[in-house]
Design a protein around this motif. Sequence first.
Motif: not given
Length: 293
Positions: A132-157
């Motif tokens: 099937g098609d390759v699907i890029d998975v990106l994740v965003q969240w706000t850290d404890d300093k109220k700064k928006l973070q964005s990473v590829r999901a692979q970095q959490w695995v």
Amino acid sequence: MLTVCLLPITTVNAQEEEEKEASPAETKPAEAETPMVNPEDVKLQESNGIRKLMPNMPVWIDTKRKMVIMDGEVCLRKGSLEMFACLRGTKEHESIVAVPVDAYVVHAALLGIGAKQGEPVSFDPEYTPPSGDVIDVLVQWTDDKKKLQSVRAQQWVREAQGKKEMAYNWVFPGSYFWKDIPLEEIQKAKKEGIDPDTLPGKQVYAAEGGELICVSNFRSSMLDLPVPSTDANNNLWFEANTEKIPPEGTKVRIFLIPNKGKTAKLEAAQKAKAAENLKRAPMKEENKEAPES
């Protein structure tokens, strides 16, 4: 659940560096491949080409930039994984993120932005990777300093053995449907010479068991890895990359983005590998038949 107001949405730079593929699905290490992002404030509303699919589920499609957006929550930071993301109330003990959606809705959303569904993994008579098609998975969240973070999901695995960040892309096999028919009705039909597949029954989408974005191969996976990955394969088994994951309970926003360029490269690499295996097969047969000296 995240408030549906202003949050940046990442867009992938069109001029990505060429990937070094150690295997058909492998990419460069996560940090090296994290795409450059161009943050911009976008309201999750109709006027921006973003449409919510179900009133009671945090899942949207962006028809302009061809992405699926869904909200979830970090549910695990340490331990072995079978999924990166599961459905809420299913597999939180082996998933990093839980998402309060139905899997079939996310599946329909991917089809709605043009993603091509493939086939689930097969183990019989031999291993055939999901496609099937390759699907890029990106994740965003706000850290404890109220700064928006964005990473590829692979970095959490990371790999359980080598502790390296996961370097494989997800593909879209799309799971499958099965009929919910009582066992006694199936047995009765077989005795009467009736094909059980012709019996009436409720169609069930297999990924509703929780297998939304998997790092272990399942036929029921909506998104899966196109490489052999099971708890029986000690060389490729994954766990949570604890140091990179924010605290449990952190609200996250996930972006699913079809990547046609990576899909084409993956398909070409898999065809080349299949051709190579085909050439080796006659040699193996000859070696079996060769008389012992």
